[in-house]
Design an enzyme around this catalytic site. Structure first.
Site, PDB file in Angstrom:
ATOM      1  N   LYS A  78       0.784  -1.078   0.023  1.00  0.00           N
ATOM      2  CA  LYS A  78       0.146   0.062   0.125  1.00  0.00           C
ATOM      3  C   LYS A  78       0.972   1.111  -0.223  1.00  0.00           C
ATOM      4  CE  LYS A  78      -3.734   1.843   2.533  1.00  0.00           C
ATOM      5  NZ  LYS A  78      -4.607   1.866   3.785  1.00  0.00           N
ATOM      6  N   SER A 158      -9.875   2.428   2.844  1.00  0.00           N
ATOM      7  CA  SER A 158      -8.906   2.892   1.983  1.00  0.00           C
ATOM      8  C   SER A 158      -7.799   2.202   1.120  1.00  0.00           C
ATOM      9  CB  SER A 158      -8.151   4.125   2.864  1.00  0.00           C
ATOM     10  OG  SER A 158      -7.152   3.080   3.815  1.00  0.00           O
ATOM     11  N   SER A 182     -10.324  -0.035   7.179  1.00  0.00           N
ATOM     12  CA  SER A 182      -9.900   0.177   5.945  1.00  0.00           C
ATOM     13  C   SER A 182      -9.110  -1.110   5.270  1.00  0.00           C
ATOM     14  CB  SER A 182      -8.802   1.363   5.747  1.00  0.00           C
ATOM     15  OG  SER A 182      -9.469   2.624   5.924  1.00  0.00           O
TER      16      SER A 182
END
Length: 495
Positions: A78, A158, A182
């Site tokens: 990420k 997210s 998330s």
């Protein structure tokens, strides 16, 4: 072996040990899949040279016979994790051009274990969002589609890039971060497993901060066993992170017996929300029945302060964000606005932050600054902190009664369309976190497991919440649920 990119961590590890496949072959299969999947917009910084170099080193290590479980496994990272010499932007314009001179602790541990970095994954800007629509790189697209429709759906947020990449077999696993859901919400939206460990189990050093008392990194994988293996490599005490727990990392994979006879599973009545879709209600009932059939004892529990969790979270998280994001000022690193004649330092700050931060980040920074301001600190921030303590006490009370895990839905709906919530009140978007934020406020471990499809053929997930530091036990309960649900559906390839 065909379709090597479709393997999970456990299968790939076993094939590597047997010599049926090499890390270089696995890596090339994933790099090829990434190249063909531009339409998903999951990978935003590609690192094929690093991947090939790491894969070759992993093969040497495997041949020597001393390789850890994650050795040779291609993963996506990420964009919130700092990776040395590789763009780490947190999907924000304000960090444009920022290439850290250091490696986050978690990624360093993965590289030390021999994992292979395929590249950086898209996400909501600064991890603020539930649909991956706030990214400077543009929206990530969910590999799933509704039956009979080609409308683009959200992969959740997210960690949307991580979710989309794992579900579409672009990588064998990915790192995610979870501040209010998330990891778990996107995992549920794309039909994969997502684990948020206990706060302090994984180091936060080198992970761009959103809300420091809530953020926790975790694995996003194709199965519960894969999550157990990857967590083993990610977890551990880090002296560079003052909130990191000085605890030994158990063998999480060894805990996966699938035997949950005599375990007490709590069903909280407060999670039965008004207007909850019948399909989610049914999925929850089915999951409860599966755990009961596996020998667990089902008990009704109450978590009375649940209804205050979302408002408390949306005071605490923005308050911490406004403090953490104050460092992005155009002085030391990242984007700096072009200044006009006569502009001073105040104008430089204002222009840089106005250009660098997207609307959602600006909204949360303003909320956070407001709730921390002199006249409102007690009315909002201190009150939210007290509510947070009450929520934590609710869970402690339930666990003190001998409950081993709590079963809830992971999300209030299946994946929605990109742009569908664009004109809605922002609170509508925040409601996506309704089942997940309590876990962050209480610092507990939680896992989302895919458990079925809705009538439009989209994945739905269930969430299990565990006792603090007992990820092994939680993973085992999740493993029993995964076995019973038998979810094997994959998205039909259209990209």
């Amino acid at each position: 072996m065909a379709d090597l990119n479709k393997l999970g961590i456990a299968e790939a590890r076993d094939a590597l040990r047997k010599g049926d496949v090499t890390a270089v072959e696995l890596t090339e299969a994933c790099l090829g899949a990434i190249e063909d999947a531009g339409a998903l917009n999951a990978f935003v910084h590609h690192t094929p040279e690093i991947a090939r170099e790491q894969a070759a080193a992993a093969d040497t290590r495997i041949k020597a016979g001393d390789a850890p479980d994650m050795c040779g496994i291609p993963v996506g990272i990420k964009d919130l994790f700092c990776t040395k010499g590789v763009a780490s932007q947190a999907a924000s314009r304000i960090l444009e051009g920022f290439k850290p001179e250091y490696e986050s602790t978690i990624t360093q541990q993965l590289w030390d274990a021999g994992s292979v970095m395929l590249g950086k994954l898209n996400m909501d800007e600064f991890a603020m969002g539930s649909s991956n629509e706030t990214s400077v790189y543009g929206d990530v697209v969910n590999p799933w589609r509704r039956e009979g429709s080609d409308a683009a759906l959200t992969p959740g947020g997210s960690s949307g890039g991580s979710a989309s990449a794992v579900a579409a077999d672009l990588c064998m696993a990915a790192t995610g971060t979870d501040t209010g859901g998330s990891i778990r919400q996107p995992a549920a939206f794309v039909g994969i497993t997502g684990l948020k460990p206990t706060y302090g189990r994984c180091s936060r050093w080198g992970v761009v901060a959103f809300a420091s008392s809530l953020d926790q990194a975790g694995p996003m994988t194709k199965s519960v066993r894969d999550a157990a293996i990857m967590l083993g490599a990610m977890a551990g005490h880090d002296p560079k992170d003052s909130t990191s727990a000085e605890l030994a990392v158990p063998d999480f994979e060894a805990a996966l017996t699938g035997d949950i006879r005599g375990k007490k599973i709590g069903i909280p009545k407060e999670y039965r929300m008004e207007g909850m879709p019948a399909e989610i209600e049914q999925l929850w009932a089915d999951g409860t029945a599966m755990l009961k059939d596996a020998g667990a004892e089902i008990v009704d529990i109450t978590l009375p302060h649940t209804k205050y969790a979302l408002p408390a979270y949306y005071v605490v998280a923005p308050a911490e964000a406004s403090s953490n994001l104050a460092r992005y000022d155009g002085v030391r690193f990242g984007h700096r606005a072009k200044l006009s004649q006569g502009d001073g330092i105040t104008e430089m700050y204002e222009k840089t932050r106005a250009e660098g931060f997207g609307p959602e980040v600006q909204r949360r920074v303003m909320i956070g600054t407001y709730v921390l301001s002199a006249g409102f600190y007690d009315a909002y921030y201190n009150r939210a902190r007290k509510v947070r303590s009450l929520i934590k006490k609710d869970f402690e009370g339930v666990f003190a009664q001998g409950v081993d895990a709590i079963l809830t839905p992971a999300t209030p709906s299946a994946a929605f369309g990109l742009g569908e919530m664009a004109d809605a009140d922002p609170v509508q978007m925040y409601l996506n976190d309704v089942f997940t934020v309590t876990v962050n406020l209480a610092g507990l471990p939680g896992i989302a497991v895919p458990a079925g499809l809705d009538k439009q053929g989209l994945p739905l997930g269930l969430q299990l919440i565990g006792r603090p530091w007992e990820e092994g036990d939680l993973l085992n309960t999740a493993y029993a649920l995964e076995q019973a649900a038998g979810f094997v559906a994959k998205p039909a390839k259209w990209w």
